[in-house]
Design an enzyme around this catalytic site. Sequence first.
Site, short mmCIF file in Angstrom:
data_model
loop_
_atom_site.label_atom_id
_atom_site.label_comp_id
_atom_site.label_asym_id
_atom_site.label_seq_id
_atom_site.Cartn_x
_atom_site.Cartn_y
_atom_site.Cartn_z
CE1 TYR A 162 -3.95 2.15 0.51
CE2 TYR A 162 -2.70 3.16 2.29
CZ TYR A 162 -3.79 3.17 1.44
OH TYR A 162 -4.70 4.20 1.51
CB THR A 197 -14.22 6.08 3.72
OG1 THR A 197 -13.07 5.23 3.86
CG2 THR A 197 -13.79 7.52 3.65
N1 NAI Z 1 -10.24 6.44 4.20
C1 NAI Z 1 -9.04 6.84 4.55
O1 NAI Z 1 -8.75 7.07 5.74
C2 NAI Z 1 -7.97 7.00 3.53
C3 NAI Z 1 -8.13 6.69 2.21
N2 NAI Z 1 -7.10 6.90 1.32
C4 NAI Z 1 -7.27 6.66 -0.10
O2 NAI Z 1 -8.39 7.39 -0.56
C5 NAI Z 1 -8.98 6.75 -1.68
C6 NAI Z 1 -10.47 6.59 -1.41
O3 NAI Z 1 -10.62 5.72 -0.32
P1 NAI Z 1 -11.94 5.57 0.53
O4 NAI Z 1 -12.96 6.50 0.04
O5 NAI Z 1 -11.54 5.59 1.94
O6 NAI Z 1 -12.28 4.06 0.18
P2 NAI Z 1 -13.61 3.35 -0.35
O7 NAI Z 1 -13.31 1.91 -0.29
O8 NAI Z 1 -14.79 3.89 0.35
O9 NAI Z 1 -13.68 3.84 -1.87
C7 NAI Z 1 -12.78 3.37 -2.83
C8 NAI Z 1 -13.54 3.20 -4.12
O10 NAI Z 1 -12.61 2.79 -5.13
C9 NAI Z 1 -13.26 1.85 -5.94
N3 NAI Z 1 -12.28 1.01 -6.63
C10 NAI Z 1 -11.45 0.08 -6.08
N4 NAI Z 1 -10.74 -0.52 -7.05
C11 NAI Z 1 -11.13 0.04 -8.23
C12 NAI Z 1 -10.77 -0.17 -9.58
N5 NAI Z 1 -9.85 -1.07 -9.93
N6 NAI Z 1 -11.37 0.58 -10.53
C13 NAI Z 1 -12.30 1.49 -10.20
N7 NAI Z 1 -12.69 1.74 -8.94
C14 NAI Z 1 -12.11 1.02 -7.97
C15 NAI Z 1 -14.12 1.04 -4.96
O11 NAI Z 1 -15.13 0.32 -5.63
C16 NAI Z 1 -14.63 2.12 -4.04
O12 NAI Z 1 -15.88 2.62 -4.47
C17 NAI Z 1 -8.23 5.43 -1.84
O13 NAI Z 1 -7.28 5.59 -2.85
C18 NAI Z 1 -7.55 5.23 -0.49
O14 NAI Z 1 -6.38 4.47 -0.62
C19 NAI Z 1 -5.91 7.39 1.73
C20 NAI Z 1 -5.70 7.68 3.03
C21 NAI Z 1 -6.69 7.52 4.02
C1 LIG Z 2 -5.18 2.24 4.44
C2 LIG Z 2 -5.40 2.59 5.86
C3 LIG Z 2 -4.36 1.93 6.64
C4 LIG Z 2 -4.58 0.43 6.60
O1 LIG Z 2 -3.64 -0.26 6.33
C5 LIG Z 2 -5.93 -0.08 6.95
C6 LIG Z 2 -7.01 0.68 6.20
C7 LIG Z 2 -8.38 0.28 6.69
C8 LIG Z 2 -8.61 -1.17 6.47
C9 LIG Z 2 -7.56 -1.99 7.03
C10 LIG Z 2 -7.94 -3.09 7.71
C11 LIG Z 2 -7.03 -3.99 8.28
O2 LIG Z 2 -7.42 -4.95 8.89
C12 LIG Z 2 -5.58 -3.72 8.09
C13 LIG Z 2 -5.22 -2.28 7.84
C14 LIG Z 2 -6.11 -1.60 6.81
C15 LIG Z 2 -5.73 -2.11 5.43
C16 LIG Z 2 -6.78 2.16 6.38
C17 LIG Z 2 -7.72 3.10 5.73
C18 LIG Z 2 -6.96 4.39 5.60
C19 LIG Z 2 -5.54 4.08 6.02
C20 LIG Z 2 -4.59 4.98 5.28
O3 LIG Z 2 -4.36 5.05 4.12
C21 LIG Z 2 -3.98 5.89 6.09
O4 LIG Z 2 -3.30 6.73 5.66
#
Ligand code: NAI
Ligand SMILES: C[C@]12CC(=O)[C@H]3[C@@H](CCC4=CC(=O)CC[C@@]43C)[C@@H]1CC[C@@H]2C(=O)C=O
Length: 255
Positions: A162, A197
């Site tokens: 990640y 989220t």
């Molecule tokens: N929630 C958090 O605390 C944080 C989230 N992020 C990043 O923010 C972004 C949004 O995350 P969230 O809204 O939290 O997650 P989420 O799981 O609610 O939304 C992610 C969306 O991406 C879509 N997705 C996944 N793989 C895909 C693909 N191959 N093609 C098209 N769509 C795809 C999923 O269907 C989902 O609707 C992600 O890139 C995540 O890594 C980064 C830091 C913190």
């Molecule tokens: C991605 C992030 C940090 C993580 O690794 C966790 C994730 C929420 C879901 C998860 C469940 C688990 O059991 C293992 C860890 C993890 C994959 C978190 C959501 C936002 C976090 C992130 O990107 C922070 O910056």
Amino acid sequence: MFKGLVGLVTGGASGLGRATVEQLLKQGGRVVICDLPSSPGQETAKQLKENVAFVPIDVTSEKDVKNALQTTVDKFGRLDVVVNCAGVATATRVYNFKKEQPFDLKSFQRTIEVNLIGTFNVIRLAAGLIGKNAPDADGQRGVIINTASVAAFDGQIGQAAYSASKAGVVGMTLPIARDLAKQGIRVVTIAPGLFRTPMMEMLPEPAIKSLEATVPFPPRLGHPSEFALLVQSIIQNPMLNGETIRLDGSLRMQP
Ligand SMILES: NC(=O)C1=CN([C@@H]2O[C@H](COP(=O)(O)OP(=O)(O)OC[C@H]3O[C@@H](n4cnc5c(N)ncnc54)[C@H](O)[C@@H]3O)[C@@H](O)[C@H]2O)C=CC1
Ligand SMILES: C[C@]12CC(=O)[C@H]3[C@@H](CCC4=CC(=O)CC[C@@]43C)[C@@H]1CC[C@@H]2C(=O)C=O
């Protein structure tokens, strides 16, 4: 400025992406939600009603992304802003000494494929379309906003894949901004800390509570609407370019 603006949001059916879609619509924009066919994108678009369309895509597919861009042109005539939110989170140590099992390479590759290569795939194809816009008085044709994570900088145990994927997004931000500067297309990345989220809600509530306590101020998870506010601000501020902005309440993640 937002009136009539056309945005495309990947991962727009959920979490940070959905909040961004809602904010762009609230400001008078028109939005294409791009998300997996299995996502609630269709229902989301129905709920939001006007000026919004859903296109099912996998961000790693050239064909899907080209189709989404064509739909954007057919429906709204142009593209001004791309917000890349699609992403997946994985947690596996590099080697499991109890099971004598190394990190599964396919899982590492898929995380890089979606978070890094998928983001790049959307940028490279969308840039051509945004570049067709007539420039504004400042010479600007559009904005591309990516989503990394603070894990790009302080990756925790189990986050090798990640963190590498998100560090890749941070790393390509400046060179892509430079590549697209002559066309007046800005590129900015947001590195969120912890936001409430569906991705975060994979964790049990007690784990979320203890994570919240690690955020200096405000000591809570961010609201997706706060992410969307930064997206709005990046769109509005033409001097923001080639930069990654942490949005994390001054959190530095522990090992
Ligand atoms: N929630 C958090 O605390 C944080 C989230 N992020 C990043 O923010 C972004 C949004 O995350 P969230 O809204 O939290 O997650 P989420 O799981 O609610 O939304 C992610 C969306 O991406 C879509 N997705 C996944 N793989 C895909 C693909 N191959 N093609 C098209 N769509 C795809 C999923 O269907 C989902 O609707 C992600 O890139 C995540 O890594 C980064 C830091 C913190
Ligand atoms: C991605 C992030 C940090 C993580 O690794 C966790 C994730 C929420 C879901 C998860 C469940 C688990 O059991 C293992 C860890 C993890 C994959 C978190 C959501 C936002 C976090 C992130 O990107 C922070 O910056």
